[in-house]
Design an enzyme around this catalytic site. Structure first.
Site, short mmCIF file in Angstrom:
data_model
loop_
_atom_site.label_atom_id
_atom_site.label_comp_id
_atom_site.label_asym_id
_atom_site.label_seq_id
_atom_site.Cartn_x
_atom_site.Cartn_y
_atom_site.Cartn_z
N VAL A 76 0.85 -1.19 0.00
CA VAL A 76 0.00 0.00 0.00
C VAL A 76 0.89 1.24 0.00
CG1 VAL A 76 -1.87 1.22 1.18
CG2 VAL A 76 -1.71 -1.29 1.34
N ASP A 135 7.79 -0.45 3.33
CA ASP A 135 8.09 -0.74 1.93
C ASP A 135 9.60 -0.75 1.68
OD1 ASP A 135 8.13 2.01 2.53
OD2 ASP A 135 7.67 2.59 0.47
N THR A 166 5.84 7.68 -4.78
CA THR A 166 5.52 9.07 -4.47
C THR A 166 6.80 9.85 -4.21
OG1 THR A 166 3.43 8.34 -3.51
CG2 THR A 166 4.19 10.56 -2.95
N THR A 179 7.73 24.26 -25.08
CA THR A 179 7.60 24.14 -23.62
C THR A 179 7.44 22.68 -23.22
OG1 THR A 179 6.54 26.32 -23.49
CG2 THR A 179 6.23 24.84 -21.62
#
Length: 254
Positions: free
Chosen positions: A7, A109, A132, A184
């Site tokens: 998770v 993790d 993340t 860009t």
């Protein structure tokens, strides 16, 4: 059958093992406020698609960086599967000594990845996990967790860039055509892809110098494939590393 569940803050990775064999695996968005009932319904749906009966599930092994969800998985394990749940946490038997200032700080993790990597190489190694955040986790030749580094993740950085730059568009993580972007979009692709590849190589080389050896570098995580082709230090990519680590830790706690 063992359900191994990683998770993360952004994604959850679920794998179904029969013995050492990974039968199937799935990724789905992590919802921090999800209840055990909601999670169980989602898991049941995925298992049903692969003709896996709920009664086949004998145990769950879970690593979670979202503490409330760890509790929900423990609850659904007993309620829906009538099965034990191993929630990896400080004090869990992993077979790996932790050599940092406060062992209780190590994320589940990170420790799971370290266990899997050492089982694979049986020598000094470094895991680079693209989630993340980007985690570097270092294991000694004797199988000790030595610590590592944490950098902002790719999606976090991209979100900050587009949210704070009024004229900066969202982009796909495609291979840049050139380092010198002609638009860009091209400039952002170059900065993100080549920039993160440089970050990975820079930290990896510093770790290598501190270790004074030649560690193996293995990458994992959903966005590893976008960056690793442009890195010079990563030896291989294993999307299933964390699931493998959960299986190994479960076996060591049976």
């Amino acid at each position: 059958m063992l359900l191994a569940i990683d998770v993360g803050n952004t994604q959850t990775h679920l794998g179904a093992f029969r013995g050492d064999e990974l039968v199937e695996h799935w990724r789905f968005r992590t919802v921090a406020g999800a209840t055990g009932d909601e999670i169980a319904e989602r898991i049941a749906g995925m298992l049903t698609l692969k003709a896996i009966e709920l009664a086949e599930v004998e145990a769950l092994a879970v690593s979670s960086v979202v503490p409330p969800l760890g509790i929900e998985y423990e609850s659904l394990a007993s309620r829906y599967f009538d099965a034990p749940c191993l929630l990896v946490a400080p004090g869990t038997k992993t077979g790996m000594a932790i050599r940092i200032d406060n062992p209780y700080e190590v994320g589940a993790d990170r420790l799971v990845n370290a266990v899997a990597a050492y089982a694979r190489f049986d020598d000094c190694c470094v895991v680079v996990d693209f989630g993340t955040g980007i985690n570097f986790d270092v294991v000694s030749g004797d199988g000790e967790y030595l610590g590592g580094a944490i950098a902002p993740g790719i999606e976090v950085s991209l979100s900050a860039l587009t949210e704070r730059g009024a004229r900066i568009p969202r982009i796909d993580l495609a291979e840049p055509e050139t380092a010198i972007g002609k638009s860009t979009r091209g400039a952002i692709q170059s900065g993100v892809i080549f920039g993160f590849a440089g970050l990975i190589d820079g930290i990896a080389r510093r770790i290598e110098r501190e270790l004074g050896g030649d560690p193996s570098f293995i990458a994992t995580g959903g966005l590893a494939h976008a960056i690793v082709p442009f890195c010079e230090t990563i030896d291989e990519v294993d999307d299933l590393l964390t699931l493998t680590g959960l299986r190994l830790i479960w076996e060591r706690n049976r």
